[in-house]
Design a protein around this motif. Structure first.
Motif, PDB file in Angstrom:
ATOM      1  N   THR A 262       0.829  -1.206   0.000  1.00 48.19           N
ATOM      2  CA  THR A 262       0.000   0.000   0.000  1.00 48.19           C
ATOM      3  C   THR A 262       0.859   1.250   0.000  1.00 48.19           C
ATOM      4  OG1 THR A 262      -1.742  -1.183   1.196  1.00 48.19           O
ATOM      5  CG2 THR A 262      -1.823   1.218   1.224  1.00 48.19           C
ATOM      6  N   ALA A 263       1.921   1.264   0.819  1.00 52.54           N
ATOM      7  CA  ALA A 263       2.813   2.417   0.852  1.00 52.54           C
ATOM      8  C   ALA A 263       3.497   2.626  -0.499  1.00 52.54           C
ATOM      9  CB  ALA A 263       3.858   2.227   1.946  1.00 52.54           C
ATOM     10  N   THR A 264       3.882   1.538  -1.155  1.00 54.27           N
ATOM     11  CA  THR A 264       4.515   1.652  -2.463  1.00 54.27           C
ATOM     12  C   THR A 264       3.569   2.265  -3.482  1.00 54.27           C
ATOM     13  OG1 THR A 264       5.920  -0.265  -1.998  1.00 54.27           O
ATOM     14  CG2 THR A 264       5.637   0.354  -4.302  1.00 54.27           C
ATOM     15  N   LEU A 265       2.338   1.789  -3.508  1.00 53.53           N
ATOM     16  CA  LEU A 265       1.357   2.339  -4.452  1.00 53.53           C
ATOM     17  C   LEU A 265       1.126   3.827  -4.213  1.00 53.53           C
ATOM     18  CD1 LEU A 265      -1.286  -0.555  -4.456  1.00 53.53           C
ATOM     19  CD2 LEU A 265       0.330   0.021  -6.280  1.00 53.53           C
ATOM     20  N   ALA A 266       1.001   4.217  -2.948  1.00 53.93           N
ATOM     21  CA  ALA A 266       0.706   5.614  -2.638  1.00 53.93           C
ATOM     22  C   ALA A 266       1.889   6.529  -2.920  1.00 53.93           C
ATOM     23  CB  ALA A 266       0.289   5.732  -1.169  1.00 53.93           C
ATOM     24  N   LEU A 267       3.094   6.081  -2.580  1.00 53.33           N
ATOM     25  CA  LEU A 267       4.262   6.955  -2.705  1.00 53.33           C
ATOM     26  C   LEU A 267       4.801   7.017  -4.128  1.00 53.33           C
ATOM     27  CD1 LEU A 267       6.118   5.909   0.558  1.00 53.33           C
ATOM     28  CD2 LEU A 267       5.005   8.102   0.121  1.00 53.33           C
ATOM     29  N   ARG A 268       4.612   5.974  -4.907  1.00 55.28           N
ATOM     30  CA  ARG A 268       5.185   5.941  -6.254  1.00 55.28           C
ATOM     31  C   ARG A 268       4.197   6.360  -7.342  1.00 55.28           C
ATOM     32  NH1 ARG A 268      10.075   6.785  -4.808  1.00 55.28           N
ATOM     33  NH2 ARG A 268      11.288   4.967  -4.137  1.00 55.28           N
ATOM     34  N   LEU A 269       2.953   6.605  -6.998  1.00 52.24           N
ATOM     35  CA  LEU A 269       1.975   7.006  -8.013  1.00 52.24           C
ATOM     36  C   LEU A 269       2.373   8.282  -8.738  1.00 52.24           C
ATOM     37  CD1 LEU A 269      -0.745   6.354  -9.323  1.00 52.24           C
ATOM     38  CD2 LEU A 269      -1.849   7.689  -7.522  1.00 52.24           C
ATOM     39  N   PRO A 270       2.896   9.328  -8.055  1.00 53.23           N
ATOM     40  CA  PRO A 270       3.277  10.540  -8.804  1.00 53.23           C
ATOM     41  C   PRO A 270       4.381  10.309  -9.834  1.00 53.23           C
ATOM     42  CG  PRO A 270       3.103  11.011  -6.456  1.00 53.23           C
ATOM     43  CD  PRO A 270       3.036   9.523  -6.602  1.00 53.23           C
ATOM     44  N   GLY A 271       5.095   9.198  -9.743  1.00 49.70           N
ATOM     45  CA  GLY A 271       6.116   8.918 -10.742  1.00 49.70           C
ATOM     46  C   GLY A 271       5.565   8.721 -12.140  1.00 49.70           C
ATOM     47  N   LEU A 272       4.254   8.481 -12.247  1.00 49.28           N
ATOM     48  CA  LEU A 272       3.646   8.287 -13.561  1.00 49.28           C
ATOM     49  C   LEU A 272       3.651   9.567 -14.386  1.00 49.28           C
ATOM     50  CD1 LEU A 272       0.574   6.012 -12.706  1.00 49.28           C
ATOM     51  CD2 LEU A 272       2.795   5.344 -13.648  1.00 49.28           C
ATOM     52  N   TRP A 273       3.679  10.736 -13.713  1.00 48.22           N
ATOM     53  CA  TRP A 273       3.728  11.979 -14.470  1.00 48.22           C
ATOM     54  C   TRP A 273       5.035  12.739 -14.203  1.00 48.22           C
ATOM     55  CZ3 TRP A 273      -0.161  11.075 -10.789  1.00 48.22           C
ATOM     56  CH2 TRP A 273      -0.045  11.759  -9.585  1.00 48.22           C
ATOM     57  N   ALA A 274       6.060  12.021 -13.712  1.00 46.96           N
ATOM     58  CA  ALA A 274       7.359  12.645 -13.482  1.00 46.96           C
ATOM     59  C   ALA A 274       8.121  12.756 -14.801  1.00 46.96           C
ATOM     60  CB  ALA A 274       8.176  11.836 -12.480  1.00 46.96           C
ATOM     61  N   ALA A 275       9.041  13.726 -14.834  1.00 46.37           N
ATOM     62  CA  ALA A 275       9.858  13.915 -16.028  1.00 46.37           C
ATOM     63  C   ALA A 275      10.954  12.858 -16.082  1.00 46.37           C
ATOM     64  CB  ALA A 275      10.473  15.318 -16.018  1.00 46.37           C
ATOM     65  N   GLY A 276      11.242  12.380 -17.290  1.00 47.82           N
ATOM     66  CA  GLY A 276      12.329  11.419 -17.451  1.00 47.82           C
ATOM     67  C   GLY A 276      11.820  10.010 -17.639  1.00 47.82           C
ATOM     68  N   ASN A 277      12.376   9.328 -18.625  1.00 48.69           N
ATOM     69  CA  ASN A 277      11.947   7.961 -18.901  1.00 48.69           C
ATOM     70  C   ASN A 277      12.327   7.009 -17.776  1.00 48.69           C
ATOM     71  OD1 ASN A 277      10.881   8.692 -21.395  1.00 48.69           O
ATOM     72  ND2 ASN A 277      12.821   8.344 -22.470  1.00 48.69           N
ATOM     73  N   GLY A 278      13.491   7.229 -17.162  1.00 43.50           N
ATOM     74  CA  GLY A 278      13.923   6.344 -16.090  1.00 43.50           C
ATOM     75  C   GLY A 278      12.981   6.375 -14.909  1.00 43.50           C
ATOM     76  N   ALA A 279      12.532   7.568 -14.539  1.00 40.81           N
ATOM     77  CA  ALA A 279      11.598   7.692 -13.420  1.00 40.81           C
ATOM     78  C   ALA A 279      10.261   7.050 -13.750  1.00 40.81           C
ATOM     79  CB  ALA A 279      11.403   9.163 -13.051  1.00 40.81           C
ATOM     80  N   LEU A 280       9.812   7.207 -15.003  1.00 44.61           N
ATOM     81  CA  LEU A 280       8.529   6.627 -15.407  1.00 44.61           C
ATOM     82  C   LEU A 280       8.587   5.109 -15.400  1.00 44.61           C
ATOM     83  CD1 LEU A 280       5.664   6.819 -16.508  1.00 44.61           C
ATOM     84  CD2 LEU A 280       6.634   7.082 -18.800  1.00 44.61           C
ATOM     85  N   VAL A 281       9.643   4.539 -15.953  1.00 42.03           N
ATOM     86  CA  VAL A 281       9.772   3.078 -15.983  1.00 42.03           C
ATOM     87  C   VAL A 281       9.864   2.531 -14.566  1.00 42.03           C
ATOM     88  CG1 VAL A 281      11.257   1.165 -16.689  1.00 42.03           C
ATOM     89  CG2 VAL A 281      10.790   3.040 -18.283  1.00 42.03           C
ATOM     90  N   THR A 282      10.624   3.217 -13.715  1.00 40.48           N
ATOM     91  CA  THR A 282      10.740   2.785 -12.326  1.00 40.48           C
ATOM     92  C   THR A 282       9.396   2.832 -11.627  1.00 40.48           C
ATOM     93  OG1 THR A 282      13.035   3.542 -12.205  1.00 40.48           O
ATOM     94  CG2 THR A 282      11.859   3.267 -10.122  1.00 40.48           C
ATOM     95  N   ALA A 283       8.641   3.893 -11.856  1.00 44.86           N
ATOM     96  CA  ALA A 283       7.324   4.005 -11.235  1.00 44.86           C
ATOM     97  C   ALA A 283       6.412   2.876 -11.685  1.00 44.86           C
ATOM     98  CB  ALA A 283       6.701   5.363 -11.567  1.00 44.86           C
ATOM     99  N   LEU A 284       6.429   2.553 -12.980  1.00 45.10           N
ATOM    100  CA  LEU A 284       5.579   1.478 -13.474  1.00 45.10           C
ATOM    101  C   LEU A 284       5.963   0.141 -12.841  1.00 45.10           C
ATOM    102  CD1 LEU A 284       5.407   2.452 -17.259  1.00 45.10           C
ATOM    103  CD2 LEU A 284       3.535   2.556 -15.593  1.00 45.10           C
ATOM    104  N   LEU A 285       7.265  -0.134 -12.763  1.00 44.20           N
ATOM    105  CA  LEU A 285       7.713  -1.385 -12.155  1.00 44.20           C
ATOM    106  C   LEU A 285       7.315  -1.458 -10.686  1.00 44.20           C
ATOM    107  CD1 LEU A 285      11.296  -1.839 -13.680  1.00 44.20           C
ATOM    108  CD2 LEU A 285       9.275  -3.254 -14.108  1.00 44.20           C
TER     109      LEU A 285
END
Length: 310
Positions: free
Chosen positions: A90-113
């Motif tokens: 639950t903490a992972t889902l809540a804290l990493r959700l903003p990574g979906l609209w973060a700048a940078g492909n690396g951050a986006l791929v990490t957020a999806l994983l």
């Protein structure tokens, strides 16, 4: 809740994958900044020294790395790991959700994983209970440590909410919105959630863990330890900044809001460490079984030798 061995192994593997992702990013930042000391200073908010680049991680990442490692160990050792898996997911889902609209492909791929792995943890905790086994709930925490931990976590949540309300009243509206959405006015590491978003999630986690501890719920240990880990990381970062800029020794020269921020960081650090110690102790002993009901009880056996007239 009891979970099956395959579910425990699955949860441990998911936590190991999350920990590996965090470790890879931290090692990459070490390569960019040059030394662990420089990375620690960067995490503490000191960006004045010359570096070869910016850190992608924040103090949240080592805290989550430690939480994932501890959850993996708990999943391998205990049949009652469902709460720990659910809390980490639950903490992972809540804290990493903003990574979906973060700048940078690396951050986006990490957020999806990480979102996929976090969802897997929650699903594993939900469906991993054995269908043919009796329900074996985990023990409740002891009353004294649980209540003390609940009070400290509730106080931390209140301080965090009050701090965000103060900033909302002092900052322009667009900056306040950016603090929650990650707009242009917010400069943060690539993997870090927006500061306002992080405060909202942390306050919710602290409050949830506080309620669980005060009610001595069976899942209080899992949520309380996770909240304490994040609280300790937040407090450590604030205290490190105060030591670096020497504000801890001259509180009288600071404005009231700045002094309150330094004191709040010191409280967060001490409260987080205290909650970790309190909840890491032994649980309350299981209640002793009560007497058997009288209905249907068998009559006592006659004494031997049987007296006359028995």
């Amino acid at each position: 809740m009891t979970v099956t061995r395959p579910a425990r192994l699955t949860g441990a593997a998911l936590c190991a994958a999350l920990a590996l992702i965090a470790a890879v990013w931290i090692l990459q930042d070490l390569a960019v900044l040059g030394s662990p000391a420089d990375l620690a200073r960067y995490w503490a908010g000191d960006h004045r020294f010359p570096t070869r680049g910016r850190s992608a991680t924040s103090p949240l990442d080592p805290a989550l790395l430690a939480a994932y490692a501890a959850t993996a160990v708990a999943a391998l050792r205990s049949r009652h790991a469902a709460s720990a898996l659910a809390a980490a997911g639950t903490a992972t889902l809540a804290l990493r959700l903003p990574g979906l609209w973060a700048a940078g492909n690396g951050a986006l791929v990490t957020a999806l994983l990480e979102l996929a792995l976090g969802a897997g943890l929650v699903l594993t905790a939900a469906v991993g209970r054995p269908a043919d086994a009796p329900h074996e709930p985990p023990a409740r925490p002891r009353t004294g440590p649980a209540v003390t931990a609940g009070i400290l976590l509730a106080a931390a949540a209140l301080l965090l909410v009050l701090g965000e309300l103060y900033r909302a009243g002092e900052l322009p509206l667009e900056v306040t919105v950016d603090r929650f959405t990650g707009g242009r006015s917010v400069v943060a590491p690539a993997l870090a959630p927006p500061p306002g978003w992080l405060s909202a999630i942390a306050a919710g986690l602290y409050g949830t863990a506080a309620g669980s501890c005060l009610s001595r719920a069976r899942h209080a240990r899992a949520f309380g330890l996770l909240a304490a880990a994040l609280l300790t990381a937040a407090g450590l970062g604030g205290v490190a900044r105060a030591v670096r800029y020497e504000t801890l020794l001259r509180l009288g020269d600071l404005t009231v809001p700045d002094a309150a921020g330094v004191l709040a960081s010191a409280f967060d650090l001490l409260a987080g460490l205290t909650v970790l110690v309190l909840l890491a102790g032994r649980d309350a002993p299981a209640a002793a079984p009560g007497p058997h009901p009288a209905a249907g009880a068998r009559p006592p056996a006659p004494p031997r030798p049987t007296p006359p007239g028995w």
